[in-house]
Design a protein around this motif. Sequence first.
Motif, PDB file in Angstrom:
ATOM      1  N   ALA A   1       1.352  -8.734  21.840  1.00 31.78           N
ATOM      2  CA  ALA A   1       2.626  -8.705  21.118  1.00 31.78           C
ATOM      3  C   ALA A   1       2.372  -8.536  19.631  1.00 31.78           C
ATOM      4  O   ALA A   1       1.362  -9.008  19.100  1.00 31.78           O
ATOM      5  N   VAL A   2       3.303  -7.862  18.966  1.00 32.76           N
ATOM      6  CA  VAL A   2       3.229  -7.639  17.522  1.00 32.76           C
ATOM      7  C   VAL A   2       4.523  -8.144  16.890  1.00 32.76           C
ATOM      8  O   VAL A   2       5.619  -7.747  17.307  1.00 32.76           O
ATOM      9  N   ILE A   3       4.382  -9.015  15.899  1.00 31.60           N
ATOM     10  CA  ILE A   3       5.516  -9.498  15.111  1.00 31.60           C
ATOM     11  C   ILE A   3       5.410  -8.875  13.727  1.00 31.60           C
ATOM     12  O   ILE A   3       4.376  -8.989  13.077  1.00 31.60           O
ATOM     13  N   THR A   4       6.468  -8.217  13.281  1.00 27.54           N
ATOM     14  CA  THR A   4       6.463  -7.668  11.921  1.00 27.54           C
ATOM     15  C   THR A   4       7.186  -8.642  10.991  1.00 27.54           C
ATOM     16  O   THR A   4       8.307  -9.057  11.263  1.00 27.54           O
ATOM     17  N   ALA A   5       6.505  -8.989   9.890  1.00 24.56           N
ATOM     18  CA  ALA A   5       7.067  -9.979   8.959  1.00 24.56           C
ATOM     19  C   ALA A   5       6.706  -9.628   7.518  1.00 24.56           C
ATOM     20  O   ALA A   5       6.518 -10.513   6.689  1.00 24.56           O
ATOM     21  N   ALA A   6       6.609  -8.336   7.225  1.00 26.60           N
ATOM     22  CA  ALA A   6       6.137  -7.910   5.905  1.00 26.60           C
ATOM     23  C   ALA A   6       7.218  -7.259   5.057  1.00 26.60           C
ATOM     24  O   ALA A   6       6.943  -6.829   3.939  1.00 26.60           O
ATOM     25  N   ALA A   7       8.443  -7.194   5.558  1.00 27.97           N
ATOM     26  CA  ALA A   7       9.487  -6.496   4.824  1.00 27.97           C
ATOM     27  C   ALA A   7       9.806  -7.197   3.504  1.00 27.97           C
ATOM     28  O   ALA A   7       9.939  -8.422   3.467  1.00 27.97           O
ATOM     29  N   PRO A   8       9.910  -6.453   2.417  1.00 24.09           N
ATOM     30  CA  PRO A   8      10.281  -7.067   1.138  1.00 24.09           C
ATOM     31  C   PRO A   8      11.595  -7.829   1.250  1.00 24.09           C
ATOM     32  O   PRO A   8      12.520  -7.389   1.927  1.00 24.09           O
ATOM     33  N   ASN A   9      11.656  -8.984   0.615  1.00 27.09           N
ATOM     34  CA  ASN A   9      12.838  -9.844   0.594  1.00 27.09           C
ATOM     35  C   ASN A   9      13.136 -10.509   1.932  1.00 27.09           C
ATOM     36  O   ASN A   9      14.121 -11.247   2.053  1.00 27.09           O
ATOM     37  N   GLN A  10      12.303 -10.235   2.956  1.00 30.73           N
ATOM     38  CA  GLN A  10      12.514 -10.878   4.249  1.00 30.73           C
ATOM     39  C   GLN A  10      11.249 -11.583   4.748  1.00 30.73           C
ATOM     40  O   GLN A  10      11.272 -12.235   5.786  1.00 30.73           O
ATOM     41  N   ASN A  11      10.176 -11.470   3.994  1.00 26.62           N
ATOM     42  CA  ASN A  11       8.913 -12.029   4.461  1.00 26.62           C
ATOM     43  C   ASN A  11       8.907 -13.546   4.479  1.00 26.62           C
ATOM     44  O   ASN A  11       8.083 -14.164   5.140  1.00 26.62           O
ATOM     45  N   ARG A  12       9.846 -14.193   3.766  1.00 30.25           N
ATOM     46  CA  ARG A  12       9.887 -15.656   3.761  1.00 30.25           C
ATOM     47  C   ARG A  12      10.748 -16.215   4.883  1.00 30.25           C
ATOM     48  O   ARG A  12      10.704 -17.419   5.158  1.00 30.25           O
ATOM     49  N   LEU A  13      11.531 -15.370   5.536  1.00 30.40           N
ATOM     50  CA  LEU A  13      12.432 -15.859   6.574  1.00 30.40           C
ATOM     51  C   LEU A  13      11.699 -16.513   7.751  1.00 30.40           C
ATOM     52  O   LEU A  13      12.138 -17.558   8.243  1.00 30.40           O
ATOM     53  N   PRO A  14      10.581 -15.954   8.246  1.00 27.80           N
ATOM     54  CA  PRO A  14       9.893 -16.624   9.355  1.00 27.80           C
ATOM     55  C   PRO A  14       9.322 -17.992   8.985  1.00 27.80           C
ATOM     56  O   PRO A  14       8.927 -18.757   9.874  1.00 27.80           O
ATOM     57  N   LEU A  15       9.272 -18.292   7.701  1.00 22.56           N
ATOM     58  CA  LEU A  15       8.708 -19.567   7.248  1.00 22.56           C
ATOM     59  C   LEU A  15       9.762 -20.665   7.174  1.00 22.56           C
ATOM     60  O   LEU A  15       9.422 -21.836   6.950  1.00 22.56           O
ATOM     61  N   GLN A  16      11.028 -20.297   7.365  1.00 21.20           N
ATOM     62  CA  GLN A  16      12.112 -21.265   7.221  1.00 21.20           C
ATOM     63  C   GLN A  16      12.098 -22.292   8.347  1.00 21.20           C
ATOM     64  O   GLN A  16      11.765 -21.990   9.481  1.00 21.20           O
ATOM     65  N   GLN A  17      12.495 -23.505   8.010  1.00 19.62           N
ATOM     66  CA  GLN A  17      12.487 -24.617   8.955  1.00 19.62           C
ATOM     67  C   GLN A  17      13.837 -24.712   9.669  1.00 19.62           C
ATOM     68  O   GLN A  17      14.903 -24.603   9.047  1.00 19.62           O
TER      69      GLN A  17
END
Length: 285
Positions: free
Chosen positions: A6-22
């Motif tokens: 599986a591949v998760i993409t999380a490098a988009a500008p202005n969206q890269n912090r979203l996967p880090l949210q609690q």
Amino acid sequence: MQVRKAVITAAAPNQNRLPLQQLVDRDGNDKTALQLIVEEIVAAGVEEICVVIQPGDHAAYQLAAGNHLGSLQFVEQPEPRGYADAIYQAKKFVGDNPFLHLVGDHLYLSATDGPCAKQLVRMACEFGCSVSAVESTREKNLPYFGIVSGPHVPRFDGLYEVERVVEKPTPTLAEQVLATPGLRAGHYLGFFGMHVLTPGVIGLIEKLLVDASRTKPSLSDAASLLPSHGKYLAYELQGSRYNLGIKYGLLKAQLAIGLSSRDRDEILTEIVDLLANRAEVQPVR
């Protein structure tokens, strides 16, 4: 066909912090969005996972992975060259294997006992081809998603043979060429943020990236080429997607998770109390 990666993409500008949210999961445990996405993947029987991130985000993503860190590999997208390029960074990881792909700024809630990703993987394995998860999407949300159209596959509910893919079409274009029989007026089949892709899509992306006439090609651009290279399907999953990147996206996702959890009654009580208190507040004149 077996889907082991599986591949998760999380490098988009202005969206890269979203996967880090609690957030708080259905069992009342604090987890990052990244952890919830990884759990979705693992529940589909996939354990080899690559996360595509921005340079400099490695430490933050390691921390956000929690006890899933040992299952993850991280690959950087050196420059913000778009969605398709982000997936292309996982070329070595993917190799000659089909792979499950999820975007890092969406969360998913299944309406059945089977997680959304598991539903999708099962369908892809049955037909042995690329399958994109889709959801009936209102016209007002066209600016956020790739849209597909094509005829219904007989004897399979919610399954379509894709003929056309357009990234974020205008309402006029969608009405002209992307209407799908059976959907309500003003609704279209929008990408769910989850795909099973055969390895050939990497080659299609590579061709797009070397095409000087294209700027930052998207996955939709590559997916639009798939019908001319073999069968490509779209499947309406029994579940819902929650886009963390839109206004109040995190709030909507958390409410959806909470209202499907054991704490549902407590949350509803809090919402009623909040609305009642708000109604008692007199507007400032």
